[in-house]
Design a protein around this motif. Structure first.
Motif, PDB file in Angstrom:
ATOM      1  N   THR A  13       0.857  -1.191   0.000  1.00 32.97           N
ATOM      2  CA  THR A  13       0.000   0.000   0.000  1.00 32.97           C
ATOM      3  C   THR A  13       0.894   1.241   0.000  1.00 32.97           C
ATOM      4  O   THR A  13       1.825   1.337   0.794  1.00 32.97           O
ATOM      5  N   ILE A  14       0.563   2.160  -0.896  1.00 35.80           N
ATOM      6  CA  ILE A  14       1.403   3.355  -1.056  1.00 35.80           C
ATOM      7  C   ILE A  14       0.589   4.626  -0.803  1.00 35.80           C
ATOM      8  O   ILE A  14      -0.522   4.764  -1.314  1.00 35.80           O
ATOM      9  N   VAL A  15       1.184   5.532  -0.033  1.00 35.64           N
ATOM     10  CA  VAL A  15       0.631   6.883   0.119  1.00 35.64           C
ATOM     11  C   VAL A  15       1.653   7.840  -0.500  1.00 35.64           C
ATOM     12  O   VAL A  15       2.845   7.759  -0.186  1.00 35.64           O
ATOM     13  N   THR A  16       1.201   8.704  -1.394  1.00 33.15           N
ATOM     14  CA  THR A  16       2.128   9.650  -2.030  1.00 33.15           C
ATOM     15  C   THR A  16       1.848  11.071  -1.524  1.00 33.15           C
ATOM     16  O   THR A  16       0.687  11.449  -1.333  1.00 33.15           O
ATOM     17  N   TYR A  40       9.184   5.254   5.266  1.00 32.59           N
ATOM     18  CA  TYR A  40       9.165   6.582   4.651  1.00 32.59           C
ATOM     19  C   TYR A  40      10.323   6.703   3.660  1.00 32.59           C
ATOM     20  O   TYR A  40      11.464   6.431   4.009  1.00 32.59           O
ATOM     21  N   ILE A  41      10.009   7.110   2.442  1.00 27.24           N
ATOM     22  CA  ILE A  41      11.056   7.346   1.438  1.00 27.24           C
ATOM     23  C   ILE A  41      10.976   8.794   0.954  1.00 27.24           C
ATOM     24  O   ILE A  41       9.942   9.233   0.441  1.00 27.24           O
ATOM     25  N   ARG A 124      12.834   4.057 -11.249  1.00 27.26           N
ATOM     26  CA  ARG A 124      12.925   2.595 -11.159  1.00 27.26           C
ATOM     27  C   ARG A 124      13.296   2.162  -9.735  1.00 27.26           C
ATOM     28  O   ARG A 124      12.727   1.229  -9.179  1.00 27.26           O
ATOM     29  N   GLN A 125      14.225   2.878  -9.145  1.00 25.49           N
ATOM     30  CA  GLN A 125      14.640   2.535  -7.773  1.00 25.49           C
ATOM     31  C   GLN A 125      13.510   2.801  -6.782  1.00 25.49           C
ATOM     32  O   GLN A 125      13.289   2.041  -5.849  1.00 25.49           O
ATOM     33  N   GLN A 126      12.773   3.889  -7.004  1.00 25.60           N
ATOM     34  CA  GLN A 126      11.660   4.216  -6.099  1.00 25.60           C
ATOM     35  C   GLN A 126      10.585   3.130  -6.186  1.00 25.60           C
ATOM     36  O   GLN A 126      10.021   2.707  -5.179  1.00 25.60           O
ATOM     37  N   GLN A 127      10.314   2.674  -7.399  1.00 23.68           N
ATOM     38  CA  GLN A 127       9.288   1.623  -7.565  1.00 23.68           C
ATOM     39  C   GLN A 127       9.724   0.330  -6.890  1.00 23.68           C
ATOM     40  O   GLN A 127       8.923  -0.340  -6.251  1.00 23.68           O
ATOM     41  N   MET A 137       5.759   7.912   0.371  1.00 25.50           N
ATOM     42  CA  MET A 137       6.863   8.505  -0.399  1.00 25.50           C
ATOM     43  C   MET A 137       6.508   9.936  -0.766  1.00 25.50           C
ATOM     44  O   MET A 137       5.405  10.198  -1.236  1.00 25.50           O
ATOM     45  N   ASP A 138       7.441  10.845  -0.543  1.00 26.36           N
ATOM     46  CA  ASP A 138       7.161  12.233  -0.933  1.00 26.36           C
ATOM     47  C   ASP A 138       8.072  12.682  -2.068  1.00 26.36           C
ATOM     48  O   ASP A 138       9.132  12.098  -2.289  1.00 26.36           O
TER      49      ASP A 138
END
Ligand code: DC
Length: 240
Positions: A13-16, A40-41, A124-127, A137-138
């Motif tokens: 699950t992702i929150v942007t 957190y990224i 790509r790295q974030q995914q 992720m912000d």
């Protein structure tokens, strides 16, 4: 049979949280992640670390070939610091969390972040990071490009004068020689470049919720985000 998108494969699950510079995105993202038990990224830290690598290694980032050759030598990871309680970025095994906040990097990072191959590499790295853990992720393009099917997308904005003051206070604490004019010029330049670049310019995703925090406290912002989480993400995922 329909082809599944990258996000449809994902079990996490992702929150942007996207938005303008110095809106308090990372403060909210960090607190929200801690409350939900998500990772957190800080995607901006990745663009900053790449910029730092280019500066230190005298890579001419206007030269496409030089950039393509340099990118495979850049390894980035985040590690939790038990003392600060924060997630910190490592560039080729060196903790660069503090040095990347310097104005020397801030002056160049938006320009570096316009380069298509740099963005492709970072995205790509974030995914990959988002596939492993539930994540907040912000950044600037997380809801539009990195995770277009995120469970919740927040887009943050605030009055430009408020943003300048916030960033000035933050930088002045580290460097009392800095002037408000320098900070204002840097912020305005970054806003312009971030929102006018060709690849993934800063814009609010159609399905994002706007959060204008000009006159909101940090705890009011957290309450705002938690309410949205409760509405959109099952309680068994968040523990709320
Ligand atoms: O969030 P920040 O100020 O640390 O970001 C630094 C720069 O990186 C910012 O000027 C724009 C760029 N950035 C980006 O283009 N895309 C992202 N997802 C995150 C940051």
């Amino acid at each position: 049979m329909a082809v599944l998108s990258f996000n449809e494969y994902m079990k996490t699950t992702i929150v942007t949280i996207d938005g303008w510079s110095s809106c308090g995105k990372s403060t909210l993202a960090r607190q929200l992640a801690a409350r939900l038990g998500f990772v957190y990224i800080d995607s901006g830290a990745m663009y900053r670390a790449i910029t730092l690598y280019f500066i230190r290694n005298h890579i001419d980032w206007t030269n496409e070939e030089a950039v393509e050759n340099a990118l495979p030598n850049i390894n980035m990871r985040f590690e939790h610091n038990a003392v600060s309680g924060q997630s910190e970025i490592y560039l080729n095994d060196e903790n660069v969390e503090y040095v990347i906040r310097d104005l020397v990097v801030a002056e160049k990072v938006s320009e570096v972040a316009t380069i298509a191959s740099v963005r492709k590499y970072a995205v790509r790295q974030q995914q990959k990071m988002g596939v492993r853990h539930n994540t907040v992720m912000d950044g600037r393009d997380i809801g539009t490009t990195v995770f277009p099917d995120a469970a919740l997308k927040i887009f943050m904005t605030a009055d430009i004068l408020v943003r300048i003051e916030r960033r000035f206070k933050e930088l002045y604490a580290k460097n009392p020689n800095i002037t408000i004019e320098e900070v204002a010029a840097n912020l305005e330049m970054r806003d312009y470049i971030d929102s006018h670049r060709e690849v993934s310019p800063l814009r609010m995703a159609d399905d994002a919720v706007l959060l204008d925090n000009t006159s909101m406290t940090i705890s009011e912002q957290l309450d705002f985000a938690l309410k949205l989480v409760k509405e959109r993400i099952p309680a068994e995922t968040t523990g709320l």
